[in-house]
Design an enzyme around this catalytic site. Structure first.
Site, PDB file in Angstrom:
ATOM      1  N   ASP A  54       0.838  -1.200   0.000  1.00 14.11           N
ATOM      2  CA  ASP A  54       0.000   0.000   0.000  1.00 14.11           C
ATOM      3  C   ASP A  54       0.876   1.254   0.000  1.00 14.11           C
ATOM      4  O   ASP A  54       0.610   2.206  -0.738  1.00 14.11           O
ATOM      5  CB  ASP A  54      -0.934  -0.008   1.204  1.00 14.11           C
ATOM      6  CG  ASP A  54      -1.947   1.112   1.183  1.00 14.11           C
ATOM      7  OD1 ASP A  54      -2.462   1.454   0.096  1.00 14.11           O
ATOM      8  OD2 ASP A  54      -2.238   1.661   2.259  1.00 14.11           O
ATOM      9  N   ARG A  99     -10.056  11.158 -11.839  1.00 10.44           N
ATOM     10  CA  ARG A  99      -9.392  11.169 -10.533  1.00 10.44           C
ATOM     11  C   ARG A  99      -8.876   9.789 -10.123  1.00 10.44           C
ATOM     12  O   ARG A  99      -8.228   9.651  -9.096  1.00 10.44           O
ATOM     13  CB  ARG A  99     -10.358  11.704  -9.474  1.00 10.44           C
ATOM     14  CG  ARG A  99     -10.676  13.186  -9.666  1.00 10.44           C
ATOM     15  CD  ARG A  99     -11.676  13.734  -8.659  1.00 10.44           C
ATOM     16  NE  ARG A  99     -11.467  13.253  -7.312  1.00 10.44           N
ATOM     17  CZ  ARG A  99     -12.447  12.970  -6.453  1.00 10.44           C
ATOM     18  NH1 ARG A  99     -13.712  13.119  -6.814  1.00 10.44           N
ATOM     19  NH2 ARG A  99     -12.185  12.563  -5.245  1.00 10.44           N
ATOM     20  N   LYS A 100      -9.134   8.771 -10.922  1.00  2.00           N
ATOM     21  CA  LYS A 100      -8.710   7.409 -10.596  1.00  2.00           C
ATOM     22  C   LYS A 100      -7.298   7.143 -11.122  1.00  2.00           C
ATOM     23  O   LYS A 100      -6.976   7.472 -12.258  1.00  2.00           O
ATOM     24  CB  LYS A 100      -9.661   6.382 -11.214  1.00  2.00           C
ATOM     25  CG  LYS A 100     -11.070   6.455 -10.669  1.00  2.00           C
ATOM     26  CD  LYS A 100     -11.947   5.440 -11.362  1.00  2.00           C
ATOM     27  CE  LYS A 100     -13.377   5.525 -10.877  1.00  2.00           C
ATOM     28  NZ  LYS A 100     -14.233   4.547 -11.590  1.00  2.00           N
TER      29      LYS A 100
END
Length: 130
Positions: A54, A99-100
């Site tokens: 992450d 925005r992805k």
């Protein structure tokens, strides 16, 4: 540094360094899990692997798109990681749609031969007006 270092025992938790290639929209992280990250005896906890994935994908997305948050992180665990193993964690930006930010990543042994995990991630760029 995204994770705090264990003050009383250097090298006992997350030990890593990240290297960004902005032109290629990719990031490489050298990671060595310490004994505080133990799951099964002698092995790195899967949650620690998820955390470094992450962080690596997110840092890459941050460099490419600005402030982002994790929307989805999917991980396939393929081989256990012995504690103290030096790993290469890689993140690659696949594409951006509005925005992805879509990324993929992997965790390999330092020799490059053993694939320990692979991941895909979706990060959402924060709206700076909000």
């Amino acid at each position: 540094r995204l994770f705090l270092r264990a003050i009383e025992a250097p090298g006992a938790g997350f030990e890593y360094a990240m290297f960004l290639n902005a032109a290629e929209r990719r990031l490489l992280c050298l990671f060595q899990p310490g004994p505080y990250l133990e799951g099964h005896p002698g092995l790195t906890h899967g949650g620690a692997i998820a955390a470094i994935l992450d962080a690596t994908l997110g840092t890459c997305a941050l460099a490419v798109a600005g402030k982002v948050v994790t929307a989805n992180l999917s991980i396939d665990y393929l081989a256990p990681v012995p504690l103290g193993t030096v790993l290469l964690v890689e993140a690659n930006t696949e594409r951006m749609e509005g925005r992805k930010v879509f990324l993929c990543g992997q965790v390999r042994g330092a020799d490059g031969d053993t694939l320990h995990a692979r991941a895909t991630g979706l990060f959402i760029r924060l709206d700076p007006t909000k």
